[in-house]
Motif scaffolding. Structure first.
Motif, PDB file in Angstrom:
ATOM      1  N   LYS A  71      -3.474  -1.296  14.078  1.00  0.00           N
ATOM      2  CA  LYS A  71      -2.927  -2.414  13.300  1.00  0.00           C
ATOM      3  C   LYS A  71      -3.169  -2.181  11.804  1.00  0.00           C
ATOM      4  CE  LYS A  71      -1.456  -6.737  12.651  1.00  0.00           C
ATOM      5  NZ  LYS A  71      -0.704  -6.634  11.440  1.00  0.00           N
ATOM      6  N   GLN A  72      -4.383  -1.771  11.432  1.00  0.00           N
ATOM      7  CA  GLN A  72      -4.673  -1.504  10.016  1.00  0.00           C
ATOM      8  C   GLN A  72      -3.788  -0.388   9.476  1.00  0.00           C
ATOM      9  OE1 GLN A  72      -9.065  -0.949  10.213  1.00  0.00           O
ATOM     10  NE2 GLN A  72      -9.081  -2.321   8.446  1.00  0.00           N
ATOM     11  N   LEU A  73      -3.650   0.690  10.240  1.00  0.00           N
ATOM     12  CA  LEU A  73      -2.828   1.813   9.786  1.00  0.00           C
ATOM     13  C   LEU A  73      -1.358   1.413   9.689  1.00  0.00           C
ATOM     14  CD1 LEU A  73      -4.584   4.623  11.819  1.00  0.00           C
ATOM     15  CD2 LEU A  73      -4.615   4.345   9.329  1.00  0.00           C
ATOM     16  N   ALA A  79       2.888  -1.657   3.739  1.00  0.00           N
ATOM     17  CA  ALA A  79       2.355  -2.619   2.763  1.00  0.00           C
ATOM     18  C   ALA A  79       3.053  -2.604   1.411  1.00  0.00           C
ATOM     19  CB  ALA A  79       0.865  -2.385   2.570  1.00  0.00           C
ATOM     20  N   ASP A  80       3.499  -1.466   0.937  1.00  0.00           N
ATOM     21  CA  ASP A  80       3.999  -1.365  -0.438  1.00  0.00           C
ATOM     22  C   ASP A  80       5.503  -1.086  -0.430  1.00  0.00           C
ATOM     23  OD1 ASP A  80       4.443  -0.949  -3.122  1.00  0.00           O
ATOM     24  OD2 ASP A  80       2.760   0.435  -3.378  1.00  0.00           O
ATOM     25  N   ASP A  81       6.287  -2.063  -0.873  1.00  0.00           N
ATOM     26  CA  ASP A  81       7.744  -1.911  -0.906  1.00  0.00           C
ATOM     27  C   ASP A  81       8.195  -0.792  -1.836  1.00  0.00           C
ATOM     28  OD1 ASP A  81       8.092  -3.962   0.903  1.00  0.00           O
ATOM     29  OD2 ASP A  81       8.371  -5.492  -0.638  1.00  0.00           O
ATOM     30  N   SER A  82       7.381  -0.455  -2.834  1.00  0.00           N
ATOM     31  CA  SER A  82       7.783   0.604  -3.761  1.00  0.00           C
ATOM     32  C   SER A  82       7.572   2.000  -3.165  1.00  0.00           C
ATOM     33  CB  SER A  82       7.063   0.467  -5.098  1.00  0.00           C
ATOM     34  OG  SER A  82       5.684   0.369  -4.925  1.00  0.00           O
ATOM     35  N   PHE A  83       6.857   2.074  -2.039  1.00  0.00           N
ATOM     36  CA  PHE A  83       6.683   3.340  -1.318  1.00  0.00           C
ATOM     37  C   PHE A  83       7.047   3.105   0.141  1.00  0.00           C
ATOM     38  CE2 PHE A  83       3.673   3.620  -4.850  1.00  0.00           C
ATOM     39  CZ  PHE A  83       4.069   4.812  -5.416  1.00  0.00           C
ATOM     40  N   VAL A  93       4.924   3.479  13.961  1.00  0.00           N
ATOM     41  CA  VAL A  93       4.569   2.058  13.926  1.00  0.00           C
ATOM     42  C   VAL A  93       5.294   1.324  15.051  1.00  0.00           C
ATOM     43  CG1 VAL A  93       4.777  -0.081  12.590  1.00  0.00           C
ATOM     44  CG2 VAL A  93       3.942   2.002  11.485  1.00  0.00           C
ATOM     45  N   GLU A  94       6.579   1.603  15.193  1.00  0.00           N
ATOM     46  CA  GLU A  94       7.358   0.949  16.257  1.00  0.00           C
ATOM     47  C   GLU A  94       6.862   1.343  17.642  1.00  0.00           C
ATOM     48  OE1 GLU A  94      11.377   2.026  15.251  1.00  0.00           O
ATOM     49  OE2 GLU A  94      11.525   0.433  13.727  1.00  0.00           O
ATOM     50  N   ARG A  95       6.429   2.585  17.793  1.00  0.00           N
ATOM     51  CA  ARG A  95       5.876   3.040  19.076  1.00  0.00           C
ATOM     52  C   ARG A  95       4.567   2.327  19.406  1.00  0.00           C
ATOM     53  NH1 ARG A  95       4.535   9.166  19.420  1.00  0.00           N
ATOM     54  NH2 ARG A  95       2.679   8.723  20.611  1.00  0.00           N
ATOM     55  N   GLY A  96       3.827   1.928  18.382  1.00  0.00           N
ATOM     56  CA  GLY A  96       2.551   1.270  18.597  1.00  0.00           C
ATOM     57  C   GLY A  96       2.645  -0.212  18.911  1.00  0.00           C
ATOM     58  N   VAL A  97       3.736  -0.865  18.503  1.00  0.00           N
ATOM     59  CA  VAL A  97       3.854  -2.320  18.687  1.00  0.00           C
ATOM     60  C   VAL A  97       3.664  -2.738  20.145  1.00  0.00           C
ATOM     61  CG1 VAL A  97       5.440  -4.295  18.514  1.00  0.00           C
ATOM     62  CG2 VAL A  97       5.178  -2.714  16.592  1.00  0.00           C
ATOM     63  N   ALA A 123      -3.672   8.623  16.274  1.00  0.00           N
ATOM     64  CA  ALA A 123      -3.934   9.968  15.734  1.00  0.00           C
ATOM     65  C   ALA A 123      -2.700  10.513  15.017  1.00  0.00           C
ATOM     66  CB  ALA A 123      -4.365  10.908  16.856  1.00  0.00           C
ATOM     67  N   ASP A 124      -1.531  10.337  15.622  1.00  0.00           N
ATOM     68  CA  ASP A 124      -0.304  10.821  14.981  1.00  0.00           C
ATOM     69  C   ASP A 124      -0.041  10.080  13.676  1.00  0.00           C
ATOM     70  OD1 ASP A 124       0.058  12.582  17.098  1.00  0.00           O
ATOM     71  OD2 ASP A 124       1.606  11.354  18.087  1.00  0.00           O
ATOM     72  N   LEU A 125      -0.243   8.754  13.689  1.00  0.00           N
ATOM     73  CA  LEU A 125       0.021   7.960  12.493  1.00  0.00           C
ATOM     74  C   LEU A 125      -0.956   8.301  11.375  1.00  0.00           C
ATOM     75  CD1 LEU A 125       1.694   5.814  11.057  1.00  0.00           C
ATOM     76  CD2 LEU A 125       0.260   4.070  12.137  1.00  0.00           C
ATOM     77  N   ILE A 126      -2.223   8.427  11.697  1.00  0.00           N
ATOM     78  CA  ILE A 126      -3.202   8.735  10.640  1.00  0.00           C
ATOM     79  C   ILE A 126      -2.948  10.121  10.055  1.00  0.00           C
ATOM     80  CG2 ILE A 126      -5.123   9.713  11.978  1.00  0.00           C
ATOM     81  CD1 ILE A 126      -6.940   7.849  10.236  1.00  0.00           C
ATOM     82  N   GLU A 127      -2.511  11.057  10.886  1.00  0.00           N
ATOM     83  CA  GLU A 127      -2.195  12.401  10.394  1.00  0.00           C
ATOM     84  C   GLU A 127      -1.047  12.344   9.383  1.00  0.00           C
ATOM     85  OE1 GLU A 127      -0.170  16.368  12.261  1.00  0.00           O
ATOM     86  OE2 GLU A 127      -1.790  15.456  13.421  1.00  0.00           O
TER      87      GLU A 127
END
Length: 139
Positions: A71-73, A79-83, A93-97, A123-127
């Motif tokens: 959830k944090q990742l 979080a940032d619309d500019s990035f 993210v969608e795979r984690g929901v 692990a994939d997301l943090i990488e």
């Protein structure tokens, strides 16, 4: 030769960006916020997908921590619309929901299976986030 200085327009009264309720909400979120602990994430990933399965007594607690990490990742990712996140980040993210929403299984084997699925997505997301410099890796 004289130069005329244009008069300054009257200053507008400043209004705060949030009302009292908005400020209370921000304060509550700050109080509840926990910084991402990369070492803890990797320790929990190792516990879930390492060479030894997690002990029976700690499987449910591990599930909770893995959900919190994912959830944090995921929050960091969007979080940032500019990035805006990359397509790969969005896919992860969608795979984690559904994994975040899946109820905690009663059986140990099913709990370990869910923990491993959570761990692989995490692990994939943090990488990907480390590569994109959204988060710093362990030094």
């Amino acid at each position: 030769m004289s130069t005329a200085v244009a008069p300054k327009p009257p200053a507008q009264e400043w209004t705060p960006p949030l009302d009292a309720d908005g400020l209370r909400l921000v304060l509550e979120r700050f109080r509840a916020w926990e910084p991402l602990d990369i070492e803890e994430v990797f320790d929990d990933l190792d516990a879930a997908i390492g060479s030894q399965p997690p002990p029976v007594a700690s499987a449910v607690a591990l599930l909770g921590r893995l959900r919190r990490h994912l959830k944090q990742l995921s929050d960091i990712t969007v979080a940032d619309d500019s990035f805006p996140p990359s397509a790969e980040m969005t896919r992860l993210v969608e795979r984690g929901v559904p994994l975040l929403e899946e109820p905690t299984p009663a059986g140990y084997r099913q709990a370990v299976g869910l923990a491993r699925r959570l761990a692989f997505v995490t692990a994939d997301l943090i990488e990907v986030l480390i590569e994109a410099r959204y988060v710093k890796e362990i030094e």
